[in-house]
Design an enzyme around this catalytic site. Structure first.
Site, PDB file in Angstrom:
ATOM      1  N   CYS A 137       0.870  -1.181   0.000  1.00 49.83           N
ATOM      2  CA  CYS A 137       0.000   0.000   0.000  1.00 49.83           C
ATOM      3  C   CYS A 137       0.903   1.226   0.000  1.00 49.83           C
ATOM      4  CB  CYS A 137      -0.893  -0.029   1.241  1.00 49.83           C
ATOM      5  SG  CYS A 137      -1.927   1.424   1.380  1.00 49.83           S
ATOM      6  N   CYS A 196      -5.182   6.176  -3.991  1.00 42.34           N
ATOM      7  CA  CYS A 196      -4.454   4.905  -3.901  1.00 42.34           C
ATOM      8  C   CYS A 196      -3.036   5.161  -4.424  1.00 42.34           C
ATOM      9  CB  CYS A 196      -5.163   3.845  -4.736  1.00 42.34           C
ATOM     10  SG  CYS A 196      -4.275   2.282  -4.762  1.00 42.34           S
TER      11      CYS A 196
HETATM   12  N1  LIG Z   1      -6.122  -2.530  -1.722  1.00 45.25           N
HETATM   13  C1  LIG Z   1      -4.855  -2.832  -2.292  1.00 45.25           C
HETATM   14  C2  LIG Z   1      -3.680  -2.457  -1.486  1.00 45.25           C
HETATM   15  C3  LIG Z   1      -3.743  -1.060  -0.974  1.00 45.25           C
HETATM   16  C4  LIG Z   1      -3.439  -0.003  -2.001  1.00 45.25           C
HETATM   17  C5  LIG Z   1      -3.318   1.322  -1.353  1.00 45.25           C
HETATM   18  N2  LIG Z   1      -4.428   2.002  -0.885  1.00 45.25           N
HETATM   19  C6  LIG Z   1      -2.232   2.207  -1.877  1.00 45.25           C
HETATM   20  O1  LIG Z   1      -2.174   3.377  -1.477  1.00 45.25           O
HETATM   21  O2  LIG Z   1      -1.371   1.737  -2.627  1.00 45.25           O
HETATM   22  C7  LIG Z   1      -4.715  -4.302  -2.656  1.00 45.25           C
HETATM   23  O3  LIG Z   1      -5.123  -5.169  -1.882  1.00 45.25           O
HETATM   24  O4  LIG Z   1      -4.161  -4.572  -3.721  1.00 45.25           O
END
Ligand SMILES: N[C@@H](CCC[C@H](N)C(=O)O)C(=O)O
Length: 260
Positions: free
Chosen positions: A74, A199
């Site tokens: 993340c 994200c």
């Molecule tokens: N939900 C994603 C991982 C998290 C991504 C995140 N919010 C970021 O900032 O990169 C997954 O399970 O692939």
């Protein structure tokens, strides 16, 4: 048992942080983690992150999505964890830590902006409809018309659960070009199963995808996300993207204790 937690957010991607250097957090309790991330019955967050000891680096990042499952990298969470490590005096302004996808270097500027090195990206799959790559987490990237009114939750879920990505799924990013060096994106996050306000691994993937597609020649790209602005920079050689950095705010919101 009482758990002390800290809440952080990076461009609106929000996380429950727990200092688990003593190893007391019940890490396998999926229901508990989902409960802590619940916005009505718990603290609320897109994910929960444990800061743990690591013998070779400053600390270890252990990341869970809000559904309670441990997941891949993340980017915004990593940036927030660096700010948290600084608040705990685990680090000063520069750090190297370990996460599920390997070592990460990061720095905190005087204004609180956190710059985080992401993994190198070698495999960029380009099709006429979409781009796919792994920036620590899997990301599908697709240019769309009218991003502002686009139904990210419905369309994101249908791609995430569709035949392309099978059981593992993917995060899904919808993108609009603003100018030569700026793109807007909205992301459907796997494990949250909804659109989030930002994200970091997604913003990283979008910047690389737009360069790989020839939508920009820039190697420092501004990304407008629903919760603010991020900057992604990289070096590109022979189709490989190295020295990838994700930069943006990472802010403490509040702290508290919760009885579990
Ligand atoms: N939900 C994603 C991982 C998290 C991504 C995140 N919010 C970021 O900032 O990169 C997954 O399970 O692939």
């Amino acid at each position: 048992m009482q758990i002390e937690f800290y809440k952080y957010q990076g461009t609106g991607n929000d996380f429950v942080m727990v200092d688990n250097r003593q190893g007391i957090f019940p890490k396998d309790n999926i229901e508990l983690i989902a409960h802590l991330c619940d916005r009505r019955f718990g603290i609320g967050g897109d994910g929960l992150i444990l800061l743990e000891n690591d013998p070779e680096t400053d600390f270890k990042m252990v990341y869970y999505n809000s559904d309670g499952n441990q997941s891949s990298m993340c980017g915004n969470g990593g940036r927030c964890l660096v700010a948290f490590a600084k608040k705990l005096n685990v680090i000063d302004d520069n750090t190297t830590f370990i996460a599920t996808d390997g070592l990460h270097h990061a720095s905190v500027a005087d204004n609180g902006i956190v710059s985080l090195q992401m993994i190198d990206v070698e495999d960029v799959k380009i099709t006429p409809e979409y781009v796919f790559m792994n920036t620590g987490s899997p990301h599908h990237i697709q240019l769309v018309e009218d991003l502002e009114h686009y139904n990210v939750k419905e369309n994101g879920a249908s791609i995430r659960y569709g035949e392309l990505y099978g059981k593992q799924g993917s995060n899904i990013n919808f993108v609009k070009k603003i100018d030569e060096t700026t793109f807007s994106l909205r992301t459907y996050e796997r494990g949250v199963e909804d659109e989030t306000l930002a994200c970091g691994t997604g913003a990283t993937a979008v910047a690389i995808a737009m360069n790989a597609l020839g939508e920009t020649k820039a190697n420092s790209i501004d990304l407008n996300v629903e919760g603010g602005k991020l900057v992604v920079s990289f070096d590109k050689k022979d189709g490989q993207f190295t020295n990838v950095f994700l930069k943006g705010p990472a802010e403490f919101v509040f702290k508290g204790t919760i009885e579990i």
